[in-house]
Enzyme design. Structure first.
Site, PDB file in Angstrom:
ATOM      1  N   ASN A 121      -3.353   3.757  -5.007  1.00  0.00           N
ATOM      2  CA  ASN A 121      -3.152   3.237  -3.814  1.00  0.00           C
ATOM      3  C   ASN A 121      -4.160   2.033  -3.738  1.00  0.00           C
ATOM      4  O   ASN A 121      -5.298   2.208  -3.569  1.00  0.00           O
ATOM      5  CB  ASN A 121      -3.343   4.037  -2.609  1.00  0.00           C
ATOM      6  CG  ASN A 121      -3.335   3.416  -1.429  1.00  0.00           C
ATOM      7  OD1 ASN A 121      -2.509   2.168  -1.155  1.00  0.00           O
ATOM      8  ND2 ASN A 121      -3.853   4.106  -0.237  1.00  0.00           N
TER       9      ASN A 121
ATOM     10  N   MET B 214       0.771  -1.278  -0.115  1.00  0.00           N
ATOM     11  CA  MET B 214      -0.096   0.121   0.016  1.00  0.00           C
ATOM     12  C   MET B 214       0.892   1.156  -0.018  1.00  0.00           C
ATOM     13  O   MET B 214       1.876   1.258   0.914  1.00  0.00           O
ATOM     14  CB  MET B 214      -0.830   0.051   1.269  1.00  0.00           C
ATOM     15  CG  MET B 214      -1.997  -0.856   0.982  1.00  0.00           C
ATOM     16  SD  MET B 214      -3.532  -0.535   1.919  1.00  0.00           S
ATOM     17  CE  MET B 214      -2.817  -0.423   3.566  1.00  0.00           C
ATOM     18  N   CYS B 215       0.589   2.131  -0.874  1.00  0.00           N
ATOM     19  CA  CYS B 215       1.140   3.388  -1.061  1.00  0.00           C
ATOM     20  C   CYS B 215       0.628   4.649  -0.390  1.00  0.00           C
ATOM     21  O   CYS B 215      -0.378   4.432   0.453  1.00  0.00           O
ATOM     22  CB  CYS B 215       1.310   3.655  -2.366  1.00  0.00           C
ATOM     23  SG  CYS B 215       1.680   2.155  -3.434  1.00  0.00           S
ATOM     24  N   ARG B 216       1.022   5.771  -0.292  1.00  0.00           N
ATOM     25  CA  ARG B 216       0.472   6.944   0.125  1.00  0.00           C
ATOM     26  C   ARG B 216       0.595   7.910  -0.914  1.00  0.00           C
ATOM     27  O   ARG B 216       1.617   8.045  -1.581  1.00  0.00           O
ATOM     28  CB  ARG B 216       1.304   7.408   1.353  1.00  0.00           C
ATOM     29  CG  ARG B 216       1.163   6.665   2.673  1.00  0.00           C
ATOM     30  CD  ARG B 216       0.166   6.383   3.533  1.00  0.00           C
ATOM     31  NE  ARG B 216      -0.668   5.280   3.076  1.00  0.00           N
ATOM     32  CZ  ARG B 216      -1.961   5.027   3.429  1.00  0.00           C
ATOM     33  NH1 ARG B 216      -2.516   5.799   4.531  1.00  0.00           N
ATOM     34  NH2 ARG B 216      -2.834   4.344   3.044  1.00  0.00           N
TER      35      ARG B 216
ATOM     36  N   VAL C 246       4.375   7.902  -2.685  1.00  0.00           N
ATOM     37  CA  VAL C 246       5.495   7.165  -2.304  1.00  0.00           C
ATOM     38  C   VAL C 246       4.945   5.916  -2.205  1.00  0.00           C
ATOM     39  O   VAL C 246       3.872   5.474  -1.987  1.00  0.00           O
ATOM     40  CB  VAL C 246       5.864   7.732  -0.900  1.00  0.00           C
ATOM     41  CG1 VAL C 246       6.511   8.980  -0.838  1.00  0.00           C
ATOM     42  CG2 VAL C 246       4.703   7.585   0.246  1.00  0.00           C
TER      43      VAL C 246
END
Lengths: 266, 266, 266, 266
Positions: free
Chosen positions: A112, A1-3, A86
């Protein structure tokens, strides 16, 4: 999982949201609060609109927290509509073309989440990309494939409709043949004028999504950039935030409840 | 166009061929003699077999000439069968998964050449990859797709036959519908025991290929590693060099003349 | 030997000089005409001034010709005073801090040339850097050390004088003890307002330097950006080009002839 | 603060300690237990001895956890004496020359800790490096400077004595003029035959250090590679672990208590 964060409003430097806040995206790359992957160190990217109709991109495979170039660029690049992301990779290699945001002509997209069981579904999702957009598939992520499928489904005429149709197709793929694969889709899409953010899932919970509006503009984020949580509004599941030029921000369901339930029950 | 070397024989350090000769692969990365791209600075890679049944890989996006790691590795890694490759990209991004050699289970493959009109043919070539090998497609090059197609065509049972069948399918794709797209295919394939090198083209001239045999082993190269050209034997067009464990080196046609002509005339 | 360009004038996008001309800096990274190193593939950098008093920097270890980020940045970043540099390393490692331009507070500097016998002279040149600037030495090149020495010699009050004094000290070091080591120093220095370019050498020929003025501004280059050589003016050896805000461009000797000869004859 | 492991014993593949254990060095790069920096994502490195008298090195600026090359190398490289290190930078840039281990001729060195107030002490520590070793200073870290100072203090004749003398000099620098700057020095040094590990601090607590011996060899680590803490022996502060060819492992004080106290009280 990204931000990720997305901004639309008055022209400002990117540092306002990417590097400066207490819990900026950079600090989330080191330690995110609302994510199963507490660290997001598998590359990052910036996408922004300026005077040129097509967006700029800066993507790197190194972690955001140690990239000197990123700090200089965030201090100097000014934009009225920008994305920053990110990455915490979910299986595909750490390469620049696999970093978000993705750009195609005037469009920017970042994501995400994931398409569950990508090995089973990859070819099917890639088949949703029309031939004329297939040369724009320069990486191998599920996210880029879904982006190009959305463009192919008519984003130019109807961005929200094209996204809903694509999610609907994905939903059927996930559940066909008795499968119960999951989709998490918390994403942002823009064309240089308008910004859309989506929160959706099939057979799973949606990843978190928040926004904050001010006289300056709207910022939409995976998680709040500061501890003053009262300032941040949670985007409901199965919703799109539409921040269009000259219009008030709107929150609407992506799919009619009946359609969404049909997918989950298929 | 890229440059490469492949070696099979007694166990030696990689530096013997990769970094030490007068016109080593490293010096070819700076200035190749027999290539339209005189510089090969778009990444590089090493692949080698040791005690583990699966090969080792070292691939980098930086040019070979300035990579300190490469010099250390070539001095320290010993192998009886290894590949080294310097890349001049023909359109796909400079990422590690797009650098040669490619590995899949026990197999190594590298390539100098291209599939002409890749935008038109990409989906068709990717369709040659069987489902069970599609997760191994971690990059986006024509070369990797052809490698996985060859594995899918039965390389385990018959490496030369599987390659010939794949080239034959490619040939038909290039020429179908009145097209006259070109293929250049100068490549190496190995399984840890046996080494095969191919020189082939459709609607074009083949890229150069040479070899040199000694009591120590065989080295197959894009261009000679020294100026003593008398030592190097030119591999004829439409030929495979088979260097198999316990057997003398053999040079054979890849396709029967009739088949090859049929492709060109289709 | 490296290649570089510096621009001062109306605010324009960097692509005008870095990526678009027939013989742009990018094309010089692949093949320079007037350099002993025909290829400049050992990293590159951009430095530019915008609204922030300190310049922006983008430096990368990969070659300029294959960097997608560079193309996006040159299309989107606008500046009235910018530097761009492609590197051919002369011994120090390929790292971002060793790529030009170098930034310190409001200053930018880039260099084409070398301090001969760097092993002998490195400590002496580093000793010219005042303590308060030594933390700004984040790389290991001769160029960065000379830049910080110039700042330490009073660039703020008198950029040309500080540079001349530093070159004079370097000159004595090169020739002391009967040595005849060479210095080549073709460089650019700026503070956000004014731009200076230097062409100088000791015990050697100076590297090439040209400029072209128009109503839009001045561009100073290692070698012409197009084949219309009549448009480009050669900067004489031992000269500084001063392009200061609100003043006409001036070309002056860096050192009085007597001083320059004294160095060479020492 | 960084994390590292050093091994000396029978020849094994590096994966035994670097990538395979439950709490391998790779997993420590993502989440270390006994470190103020829980993440060590600022580059990494391998150093190992094989048949060549000088060690091999592989250093990268990307995090260890996502480097495909690292997994291949750890599976294929075999060594009787090797180092592996994951970095959490304390101020100097993320470049390959700033990643550990450092190599100079036959020597390898790596470090976990810092020289406090590096801005004040940098020149003084660099002045401890003899002229003939100064060209080996290719990075800018405190660790590399201390390594070269140790070599210059006579490591060849007496590695432990040279290290103790260097630490003694550092100690005086830290405390001179009424300063109370700290030093943390938990490091490993080897020459291809013998392995030494040091745990030391001035004006501070030492970073953790453990070792485990078996019939196969000795492995020395920043923190245990598994949860069976009973198997791991804590190295006392102010101690050196000497694992020399043909000799039993010895643990000795680095400095006499009186000398160590004198430093702290200075």
């Amino acid at each position: 999982m990204c931000r990720w964060i997305a901004y639309r409003g008055e022209t400002i430097t990117l540092e306002h949201y990417v590097t400066e806040p207490a819990h900026s995206l950079i600090s989330q790359s080191i330690h995110a609060f609302e994510s199963t992957a507490s660290m997001n160190g598998d590359g990052f990217g910036l996408g922004w609109y300026g005077e040129h109709p097509e967006p700029g991109l800066y993507r790197e495979v190194r972690p955001a927290w140690s990239d000197e170039n990123l700090r200089y660029l965030c201090r100097h690049i000014r934009s009225h509509l920008f994305f920053a992301h990110v990455r915490a990779a979910t299986g595909t290699p750490i390469t620049r073309p696999n970093c978000h945001p993705f750009a195609c002509a005037r469009w920017l997209f970042m994501h995400n989440g994931f398409v569950g069981n990508w090995s089973r579904l990859r070819r099917k999702v890639e088949a949703l990309i029309p031939d004329e957009l297939y040369p724009s598939r320069i990486g191998t992520t599920d996210s880029e494939a879904v982006f190009l499928a959305i463009l192919g489904a008519g984003a130019k005429q109807d961005p929200v409709g094209a996204t809903a149709r694509t999610l609907s197709r994905l939903g059927r793929m996930l559940t066909e043949g008795g499968n119960k694969d999951a989709l998490r889709f918390t994403s942002a899409l823009a064309d240089g004028r308008d910004l859309y953010a989506f929160r959706f899932a099939v057979n799973d919970q949606s990843n978190s999504l928040y926004y904050r509006e001010s006289s300056q503009g709207i910022v939409i984020v995976s998680e709040p950039l500061d501890r003053e949580h009262g300032n941040w509004i949670t985007v409901p599941e199965n919703s799109v935030v539409a921040a269009r030029a000259g219009k008030a921000v709107e929150i609407r369901p992506i799919m009619q409840e009946a359609d969404a339930m049909a997918l989950a029950d298929a």
